[in-house]
Design a protein around this motif. Sequence first.
Motif, PDB file in Angstrom:
ATOM      1  N   SER A  90      71.963   7.531  50.040  1.00 29.45           N
ATOM      2  CA  SER A  90      71.165   7.829  51.237  1.00 29.45           C
ATOM      3  C   SER A  90      69.675   7.860  50.920  1.00 29.45           C
ATOM      4  N   LEU A  91      69.309   8.457  49.790  1.00 26.29           N
ATOM      5  CA  LEU A  91      67.897   8.498  49.420  1.00 26.29           C
ATOM      6  C   LEU A  91      67.411   7.095  49.048  1.00 26.29           C
ATOM      7  N   ARG A  92      68.262   6.326  48.374  1.00 28.12           N
ATOM      8  CA  ARG A  92      67.904   4.947  48.038  1.00 28.12           C
ATOM      9  C   ARG A  92      67.591   4.165  49.320  1.00 28.12           C
ATOM     10  N   GLN A  93      68.404   4.356  50.335  1.00 33.39           N
ATOM     11  CA  GLN A  93      68.186   3.676  51.613  1.00 33.39           C
ATOM     12  C   GLN A  93      66.818   4.048  52.199  1.00 33.39           C
ATOM     13  N   ARG A  94      66.448   5.312  52.103  1.00 29.68           N
ATOM     14  CA  ARG A  94      65.140   5.734  52.619  1.00 29.68           C
ATOM     15  C   ARG A  94      64.009   5.102  51.813  1.00 29.68           C
ATOM     16  N   PHE A  95      64.209   5.029  50.486  1.00 30.80           N
ATOM     17  CA  PHE A  95      63.191   4.382  49.653  1.00 30.80           C
ATOM     18  C   PHE A  95      63.031   2.914  50.047  1.00 30.80           C
ATOM     19  N   VAL A  96      64.141   2.226  50.210  1.00 25.92           N
ATOM     20  CA  VAL A  96      64.109   0.800  50.569  1.00 25.92           C
ATOM     21  C   VAL A  96      63.419   0.618  51.927  1.00 25.92           C
ATOM     22  N   GLN A  97      63.749   1.475  52.889  1.00 31.66           N
ATOM     23  CA  GLN A  97      63.126   1.389  54.223  1.00 31.66           C
ATOM     24  C   GLN A  97      61.610   1.556  54.140  1.00 31.66           C
ATOM     25  N   ARG A  98      61.168   2.287  53.148  1.00 32.97           N
ATOM     26  CA  ARG A  98      59.723   2.526  52.994  1.00 32.97           C
ATOM     27  C   ARG A  98      59.068   1.509  52.069  1.00 32.97           C
ATOM     28  N   GLY A  99      59.841   0.576  51.564  1.00 32.80           N
ATOM     29  CA  GLY A  99      59.280  -0.515  50.774  1.00 32.80           C
ATOM     30  C   GLY A  99      58.812  -0.140  49.382  1.00 32.80           C
ATOM     31  N   VAL A 100      59.468   0.821  48.748  1.00 37.13           N
ATOM     32  CA  VAL A 100      59.054   1.171  47.383  1.00 37.13           C
ATOM     33  C   VAL A 100      59.257  -0.030  46.466  1.00 37.13           C
ATOM     34  N   SER A 101      58.396  -0.141  45.452  1.00 40.81           N
ATOM     35  CA  SER A 101      58.467  -1.287  44.548  1.00 40.81           C
ATOM     36  C   SER A 101      59.534  -1.110  43.472  1.00 40.81           C
ATOM     37  N   LYS A 102      59.835   0.122  43.139  1.00 36.48           N
ATOM     38  CA  LYS A 102      60.834   0.413  42.100  1.00 36.48           C
ATOM     39  C   LYS A 102      61.355   1.821  42.325  1.00 36.48           C
ATOM     40  N   ILE A 103      62.632   2.019  42.019  1.00 40.87           N
ATOM     41  CA  ILE A 103      63.224   3.355  42.100  1.00 40.87           C
ATOM     42  C   ILE A 103      63.469   3.842  40.683  1.00 40.87           C
ATOM     43  N   MET A 104      62.992   5.041  40.410  1.00 41.87           N
ATOM     44  CA  MET A 104      63.108   5.636  39.078  1.00 41.87           C
ATOM     45  C   MET A 104      63.897   6.946  39.169  1.00 41.87           C
ATOM     46  N   ILE A 105      64.517   7.305  38.061  1.00 44.34           N
ATOM     47  CA  ILE A 105      65.237   8.575  37.958  1.00 44.34           C
ATOM     48  C   ILE A 105      64.447   9.473  37.025  1.00 44.34           C
ATOM     49  N   THR A 106      64.041  10.633  37.502  1.00 46.54           N
ATOM     50  CA  THR A 106      63.353  11.572  36.626  1.00 46.54           C
ATOM     51  C   THR A 106      64.356  12.065  35.599  1.00 46.54           C
ATOM     52  N   ALA A 107      64.077  11.788  34.341  1.00 52.40           N
ATOM     53  CA  ALA A 107      65.007  12.122  33.265  1.00 52.40           C
ATOM     54  C   ALA A 107      64.424  13.226  32.403  1.00 52.40           C
ATOM     55  N   ASP A 108      64.288  14.407  32.998  1.00 52.23           N
ATOM     56  CA  ASP A 108      63.837  15.550  32.204  1.00 52.23           C
ATOM     57  C   ASP A 108      65.050  16.176  31.526  1.00 52.23           C
ATOM     58  N   GLU A 109      64.802  17.218  30.757  1.00 51.52           N
ATOM     59  CA  GLU A 109      65.907  17.833  30.008  1.00 51.52           C
ATOM     60  C   GLU A 109      67.008  18.370  30.914  1.00 51.52           C
ATOM     61  N   HIS A 110      66.673  18.680  32.141  1.00 48.84           N
ATOM     62  CA  HIS A 110      67.668  19.216  33.064  1.00 48.84           C
ATOM     63  C   HIS A 110      68.541  18.126  33.678  1.00 48.84           C
ATOM     64  N   ASN A 111      68.015  16.920  33.775  1.00 43.80           N
ATOM     65  CA  ASN A 111      68.780  15.818  34.354  1.00 43.80           C
ATOM     66  C   ASN A 111      69.585  15.029  33.322  1.00 43.80           C
ATOM     67  N   GLU A 112      69.288  15.205  32.051  1.00 47.94           N
ATOM     68  CA  GLU A 112      69.986  14.438  31.011  1.00 47.94           C
ATOM     69  C   GLU A 112      71.513  14.450  31.178  1.00 47.94           C
ATOM     70  N   PRO A 113      72.140  15.595  31.464  1.00 47.84           N
ATOM     71  CA  PRO A 113      73.611  15.607  31.562  1.00 47.84           C
ATOM     72  C   PRO A 113      74.191  14.744  32.688  1.00 47.84           C
ATOM     73  N   ILE A 114      73.387  14.399  33.680  1.00 46.78           N
ATOM     74  CA  ILE A 114      73.943  13.613  34.795  1.00 46.78           C
ATOM     75  C   ILE A 114      73.426  12.176  34.836  1.00 46.78           C
ATOM     76  N   LEU A 115      72.738  11.738  33.802  1.00 53.06           N
ATOM     77  CA  LEU A 115      72.247  10.358  33.804  1.00 53.06           C
ATOM     78  C   LEU A 115      73.396   9.362  33.871  1.00 53.06           C
ATOM     79  N   SER A 116      74.555   9.752  33.356  1.00 53.49           N
ATOM     80  CA  SER A 116      75.718   8.864  33.424  1.00 53.49           C
ATOM     81  C   SER A 116      76.132   8.617  34.886  1.00 53.49           C
ATOM     82  N   LEU A 117      75.886   9.565  35.777  1.00 50.05           N
ATOM     83  CA  LEU A 117      76.162   9.359  37.206  1.00 50.05           C
ATOM     84  C   LEU A 117      75.328   8.198  37.731  1.00 50.05           C
ATOM     85  N   TYR A 118      74.051   8.196  37.391  1.00 54.49           N
ATOM     86  CA  TYR A 118      73.184   7.101  37.831  1.00 54.49           C
ATOM     87  C   TYR A 118      73.619   5.777  37.198  1.00 54.49           C
TER      88      TYR A 118
END
Length: 140
Positions: A90-118
């Motif tokens: 859903s968030l990706r869809q909003r980014f695309v609708q707004r014409g973002v050039s690239k979608i990035m995942i913030t990979a701080d120490e708190h997000n490291e455990p779920i990077l496999s989801l992405y």
Amino acid sequence: MDVRSFQLADYQSVTELLETVLTPECYEQTMEAFARQLSWDSELVLVAAVGNDVAGIMIGTIDNGRGFYYRIAVHPKYQRQGIGKQLIASLRQRFVQRGVSKIMITADEHNEPILSLYESLGYVTADFFRSFQKLSIVAG
């Protein structure tokens, strides 16, 4: 399940969810970013609702034409049911609708455990944005 923009009536449920799912340090950082993002662009803060329950939340932002997935949290009783994937889509869809050039995942120490989801959704290491800056600095 309904994925929609955050509404003020969600505030208590969202803060309780974040407090349940996140470590105290991550909670503090996320609440700062959450408040700041709401003041910038509340349409990039998504809530997954199951009935009257807030089952998940995703905070995103746009900076210099790039969309960032900042934080995602799903209540333990709703995990492994596809809610995180739906929030990301859903968030990706909003980014695309707004014409973002690239979608990035913030990979701080708190997000490291779920990077496999992405990764399971097709994102690759090059899509991970590793920075010691917080959202409140990056997206200003």
